[in-house]
Design a protein around this motif. Structure first.
Motif, PDB file in Angstrom:
ATOM      1  N   ILE A   1      80.742  14.096 -21.941  1.00  0.00           N
ATOM      2  CA  ILE A   1      80.810  15.558 -21.891  1.00  0.00           C
ATOM      3  C   ILE A   1      79.473  16.100 -21.393  1.00  0.00           C
ATOM      4  O   ILE A   1      78.415  15.560 -21.712  1.00  0.00           O
ATOM      5  CB  ILE A   1      81.117  16.124 -23.292  1.00  0.00           C
ATOM      6  CG1 ILE A   1      82.510  15.686 -23.746  1.00  0.00           C
ATOM      7  CG2 ILE A   1      81.009  17.647 -23.312  1.00  0.00           C
ATOM      8  CD1 ILE A   1      82.805  15.935 -25.216  1.00  0.00           C
ATOM      9  N   GLY A   2      79.524  17.180 -20.595  1.00  0.00           N
ATOM     10  CA  GLY A   2      78.296  17.775 -20.086  1.00  0.00           C
ATOM     11  C   GLY A   2      78.476  19.237 -19.715  1.00  0.00           C
ATOM     12  O   GLY A   2      79.588  19.771 -19.737  1.00  0.00           O
ATOM     13  N   PRO A   3      77.362  19.900 -19.340  1.00  0.00           N
ATOM     14  CA  PRO A   3      77.385  21.344 -19.082  1.00  0.00           C
ATOM     15  C   PRO A   3      77.590  21.745 -17.625  1.00  0.00           C
ATOM     16  O   PRO A   3      77.192  21.027 -16.701  1.00  0.00           O
ATOM     17  CB  PRO A   3      75.987  21.781 -19.539  1.00  0.00           C
ATOM     18  CG  PRO A   3      75.123  20.594 -19.231  1.00  0.00           C
ATOM     19  CD  PRO A   3      75.992  19.378 -19.384  1.00  0.00           C
ATOM     20  N   PHE A   4      78.197  22.921 -17.447  1.00  0.00           N
ATOM     21  CA  PHE A   4      78.210  23.654 -16.176  1.00  0.00           C
ATOM     22  C   PHE A   4      77.417  24.938 -16.394  1.00  0.00           C
ATOM     23  O   PHE A   4      77.525  25.574 -17.452  1.00  0.00           O
ATOM     24  CB  PHE A   4      79.628  24.069 -15.778  1.00  0.00           C
ATOM     25  CG  PHE A   4      80.488  22.974 -15.222  1.00  0.00           C
ATOM     26  CD1 PHE A   4      80.435  22.635 -13.878  1.00  0.00           C
ATOM     27  CD2 PHE A   4      81.386  22.310 -16.046  1.00  0.00           C
ATOM     28  CE1 PHE A   4      81.255  21.641 -13.364  1.00  0.00           C
ATOM     29  CE2 PHE A   4      82.212  21.316 -15.532  1.00  0.00           C
ATOM     30  CZ  PHE A   4      82.142  20.979 -14.189  1.00  0.00           C
ATOM     31  N   ALA A   5      76.644  25.349 -15.395  1.00  0.00           N
ATOM     32  CA  ALA A   5      75.889  26.597 -15.504  1.00  0.00           C
ATOM     33  C   ALA A   5      75.551  27.097 -14.104  1.00  0.00           C
ATOM     34  O   ALA A   5      75.712  26.373 -13.119  1.00  0.00           O
ATOM     35  CB  ALA A   5      74.611  26.378 -16.309  1.00  0.00           C
ATOM     36  N   ARG A   6      75.046  28.335 -14.036  1.00  0.00           N
ATOM     37  CA  ARG A   6      74.632  28.886 -12.747  1.00  0.00           C
ATOM     38  C   ARG A   6      73.179  28.550 -12.436  1.00  0.00           C
ATOM     39  O   ARG A   6      72.732  28.751 -11.312  1.00  0.00           O
ATOM     40  CB  ARG A   6      74.847  30.400 -12.726  1.00  0.00           C
ATOM     41  CG  ARG A   6      76.319  30.793 -12.673  1.00  0.00           C
ATOM     42  CD  ARG A   6      76.507  32.274 -12.452  1.00  0.00           C
ATOM     43  NE  ARG A   6      75.948  32.727 -11.194  1.00  0.00           N
ATOM     44  CZ  ARG A   6      76.541  32.608 -10.004  1.00  0.00           C
ATOM     45  NH1 ARG A   6      77.727  32.045  -9.914  1.00  0.00           N
ATOM     46  NH2 ARG A   6      75.964  33.053  -8.918  1.00  0.00           N
ATOM     47  N   SER A   7      72.437  28.055 -13.432  1.00  0.00           N
ATOM     48  CA  SER A   7      71.052  27.644 -13.198  1.00  0.00           C
ATOM     49  C   SER A   7      70.752  26.389 -13.995  1.00  0.00           C
ATOM     50  O   SER A   7      71.432  26.083 -14.983  1.00  0.00           O
ATOM     51  CB  SER A   7      70.079  28.757 -13.604  1.00  0.00           C
ATOM     52  OG  SER A   7      70.024  28.873 -15.018  1.00  0.00           O
ATOM     53  N   VAL A   8      69.712  25.677 -13.585  1.00  0.00           N
ATOM     54  CA  VAL A   8      69.322  24.450 -14.275  1.00  0.00           C
ATOM     55  C   VAL A   8      68.855  24.764 -15.696  1.00  0.00           C
ATOM     56  O   VAL A   8      69.162  24.038 -16.643  1.00  0.00           O
ATOM     57  CB  VAL A   8      68.218  23.714 -13.484  1.00  0.00           C
ATOM     58  CG1 VAL A   8      67.681  22.524 -14.278  1.00  0.00           C
ATOM     59  CG2 VAL A   8      68.752  23.255 -12.129  1.00  0.00           C
ATOM     60  N   GLU A   9      68.122  25.858 -15.870  1.00  0.00           N
ATOM     61  CA  GLU A   9      67.652  26.218 -17.210  1.00  0.00           C
ATOM     62  C   GLU A   9      68.820  26.465 -18.160  1.00  0.00           C
ATOM     63  O   GLU A   9      68.814  25.995 -19.304  1.00  0.00           O
ATOM     64  CB  GLU A   9      66.765  27.463 -17.163  1.00  0.00           C
ATOM     65  CG  GLU A   9      66.188  27.774 -18.545  1.00  0.00           C
ATOM     66  CD  GLU A   9      65.364  29.041 -18.602  1.00  0.00           C
ATOM     67  OE1 GLU A   9      64.379  29.053 -19.359  1.00  0.00           O
ATOM     68  OE2 GLU A   9      65.708  30.012 -17.908  1.00  0.00           O
ATOM     69  N   ASP A  10      69.839  27.180 -17.699  1.00  0.00           N
ATOM     70  CA  ASP A  10      71.007  27.436 -18.546  1.00  0.00           C
ATOM     71  C   ASP A  10      71.708  26.130 -18.925  1.00  0.00           C
ATOM     72  O   ASP A  10      72.155  25.951 -20.063  1.00  0.00           O
ATOM     73  CB  ASP A  10      71.981  28.374 -17.841  1.00  0.00           C
ATOM     74  CG  ASP A  10      71.485  29.816 -17.806  1.00  0.00           C
ATOM     75  OD1 ASP A  10      70.406  30.092 -18.378  1.00  0.00           O
ATOM     76  OD2 ASP A  10      72.173  30.664 -17.194  1.00  0.00           O
ATOM     77  N   ALA A  11      71.788  25.195 -17.951  1.00  0.00           N
ATOM     78  CA  ALA A  11      72.400  23.892 -18.229  1.00  0.00           C
ATOM     79  C   ALA A  11      71.573  23.130 -19.266  1.00  0.00           C
ATOM     80  O   ALA A  11      72.126  22.467 -20.155  1.00  0.00           O
ATOM     81  CB  ALA A  11      72.519  23.075 -16.944  1.00  0.00           C
ATOM     82  N   ALA A  12      70.241  23.230 -19.164  1.00  0.00           N
ATOM     83  CA  ALA A  12      69.350  22.549 -20.112  1.00  0.00           C
ATOM     84  C   ALA A  12      69.513  23.108 -21.519  1.00  0.00           C
ATOM     85  O   ALA A  12      69.502  22.357 -22.502  1.00  0.00           O
ATOM     86  CB  ALA A  12      67.900  22.703 -19.646  1.00  0.00           C
ATOM     87  N   ILE A  13      69.694  24.416 -21.618  1.00  0.00           N
ATOM     88  CA  ILE A  13      69.889  25.051 -22.937  1.00  0.00           C
ATOM     89  C   ILE A  13      71.188  24.559 -23.572  1.00  0.00           C
ATOM     90  O   ILE A  13      71.221  24.197 -24.757  1.00  0.00           O
ATOM     91  CB  ILE A  13      69.899  26.594 -22.800  1.00  0.00           C
ATOM     92  CG1 ILE A  13      68.502  27.098 -22.418  1.00  0.00           C
ATOM     93  CG2 ILE A  13      70.364  27.252 -24.097  1.00  0.00           C
ATOM     94  CD1 ILE A  13      68.463  28.558 -21.980  1.00  0.00           C
ATOM     95  N   LEU A  14      72.260  24.522 -22.787  1.00  0.00           N
ATOM     96  CA  LEU A  14      73.553  24.079 -23.315  1.00  0.00           C
ATOM     97  C   LEU A  14      73.522  22.599 -23.676  1.00  0.00           C
ATOM     98  O   LEU A  14      74.045  22.191 -24.724  1.00  0.00           O
ATOM     99  CB  LEU A  14      74.673  24.370 -22.305  1.00  0.00           C
ATOM    100  CG  LEU A  14      76.091  23.962 -22.709  1.00  0.00           C
ATOM    101  CD1 LEU A  14      76.466  24.498 -24.083  1.00  0.00           C
ATOM    102  CD2 LEU A  14      77.103  24.434 -21.664  1.00  0.00           C
TER     103      LEU A  14
END
Length: 488
Positions: free
Chosen positions: A209-222
């Motif tokens: 399982i992993g994250p989708f986001a509009r930015s790398v920082e948002d993905a890192a937070i999730l």
């Protein structure tokens, strides 16, 4: 759509409430869903309940975490207690889990607002989200094209700003490939970093399982919110989870010479010329940022595809045996006996691609063929991992295209499974080796369709991987681009 930090500041300063943010997001989903079909289930009541709880904490002067009050979507193969979990399959059409997956439990604990469950290829088997038993998801950059798969619904939800964040699962590229085709950030963590408890299994030795986001920082937070040891998952790793978002920098560390290896085998035959051009330009940007670029050979990289299509279907054959019309899910009541009921239910409930993979796996595991196929594929898997190990003795991070092409037209490859399987050519070896990898937008083709750059790291080096991805992202403007939501 604002970043997670921006939304958090708005909430803490009481400029906007969690209920307002959630209401606006649900209204956008309602407006766009007839065109996109990202979601299979929208949990509006749950979302509003969670948003109100966050507002009450803020009103009481309590501190809230970065994800509190942030709306997000969850791929519909992760169990949520009391919420339908169908895996986009007719065989689970009315299934409501009696328990919660670890990742969604952690999201609830973080105060995140869960908007609903997203569409996917049935049981996560596919590269275009056309195998869904409930209709395909459209690419927001061109509605006539595919979203990628299998986590197409999650990728599209983030790309079209139906949700700031989403969760997907990645067995052979199912986060990174749709992220590439939809122009968002998608990350597959190290195998075992994120608990698989409550994730409906496709291929247990590959799923993550992993994250989708509009930015790398948002993905890192999730990622930071969902990662960590879970005793309910036997493959879960007992490791300390750093604050990935805090470790991000806008450039590479000047004293530590970062070595980036370009995988030679990923360029050449089968790679779209425009994808190659944009990826090579992205590599030049990394060099300008201070990275030392080397060409690296992973000679068995190309064997990943055939090895995967023996290993994954074999595991699927075993995992999907539980859908037997007895314990839960669909049941054909007209069958005359038990065996007939098994046959009719599975024939009716499973789609074409799922049946194909069950048969492939059952054949590969059968007496007389196990050694010739499954055992040999596992040996190839070991060789592929050895190639990566050798490469990482020379470099810190590997780069290559995420997908050999941009998003193709819907229906273009549905009658040619082999062509469809080639969509995951660049991503599959990473799963076989259990490595972390991230796809970040690196440009567009002449039709305005997104192209992704894949960065691959050593085991448990998500921190470095995210740092490199963030530095690249901050030096370009691709992640600011927004889709047209029209058919070209």
């Amino acid at each position: 759509m604002a970043s997670i930090r921006e939304l958090h500041k708005q909430l803490v300063r009481k400029e906007r409430s969690a209920v307002e943010i959630t209401t606006e997001t649900l209204e956008r989903i309602q407006k766009l869903e007839p065109q996109l079909h990202s979601f299979l289930h929208i949990t509006a009541d749950l979302a509003m309940e969670q948003a109100k709880a966050v507002d009450q904490k803020i009103a009481a002067g309590e501190e809230i975490g970065l994800l509190a009050g942030i709306p997000m979507a969850v791929k519909d193969n992760m169990c949520m207690q009391g919420i339908p979990t169908t895996c986009a399959s007719r065989i689970l059409e009315n299934f409501v889990p009696p328990y919660e997956s670890t990742v969604t439990e952690r999201l609830r604990e973080s105060g995140a607002v869960i908007l609903g469950k997203t569409n996917l290829d049935e049981f996560a088997m596919g590269s275009s989200t056309e195998n869904s038993g409930f209709g395909r998801t459209c690419n927001p950059w061109d509605l006539s094209r595919v979203s990628g798969g299998s986590s197409g619904g999650s990728a599209v939800a983030v790309a079209s700003e139906e949700a700031p964040l989403a969760l997907g699962s990645d067995t052979g590229g199912s986060i990174r490939q749709p992220a590439s085709l939809c122009g968002v950030v998608g990350m597959k963590p190290t195998y075992g970093l994120v608990s698989r408890f409550g994730l409906v299994a496709y291929a247990s030795s590959l799923d993550q399982i992993g994250p989708f986001a509009r930015s790398v920082e948002d993905a890192a937070i999730l990622l930071g919110a969902i990662a960590g040891y879970d005793p309910r998952d036997a493959t879960s790793l007992k490791v300390e989870i750093p604050d990935y978002a805090k470790l991000l920098r806008p450039n590479f560390h000047p004293k530590a010479r970062l070595r980036i290896g370009v995988i030679k085998e990923t360029f050449g035959s089968g790679l779209d010329a425009q994808v190659e051009e944009k990826v090579k330009t992205a590599i030049e940007v990394l060099q300008q940022l201070g990275a030392e670029i080397q060409v690296i050979s992973c000679p068995r990289f190309g064997y990943g595809l055939p090895a995967y299509y023996i290993i994954a279907p074999s595991e699927a054959s075993a995992n999907l045996a539980r859908y037997d019309a007895v314990r839960y899910g669909l049941r054909d009541e007209k069958a005359e006996n038990l065996v007939e009921m098994y046959k009719k239910t599975r024939a009716e409930g499973f789609g074409t691609e799922v049946k194909r993979r069950i048969m492939l796996g059952t054949y590969a595991l059968s007496a007389g063929y196990y050694d010739a196929y499954y055992l040999k594929a596992q040996k190839v898997r070991t060789l592929i991992k050895q190639d990566f190990d050798s490469a990482f003795e020379k470099v810190d991070v590997l780069v290559c295209p995420t997908s050999p092409t941009t998003a193709f037209k819907a229906g273009e490859k549905t009658d040619d499974p082999l062509q469809m399987y080639l969509s995951d050519l660049m991503t599959i070896p990473v799963n076989l080796a259990g490595l972390p990898a991230v796809s970040v937008p690196c440009g567009f083709d002449q039709d305005g369709l997104p192209i992704g750059l894949q960065l691959i790291g050593k085991v448990l080096r998500e921190d470095l991987l995210l740092q490199v991805a963030h530095a690249y992202e901050q030096s370009t403007e691709w992640h600011f681009q927004k889709p047209t939501l029209k058919q070209k």
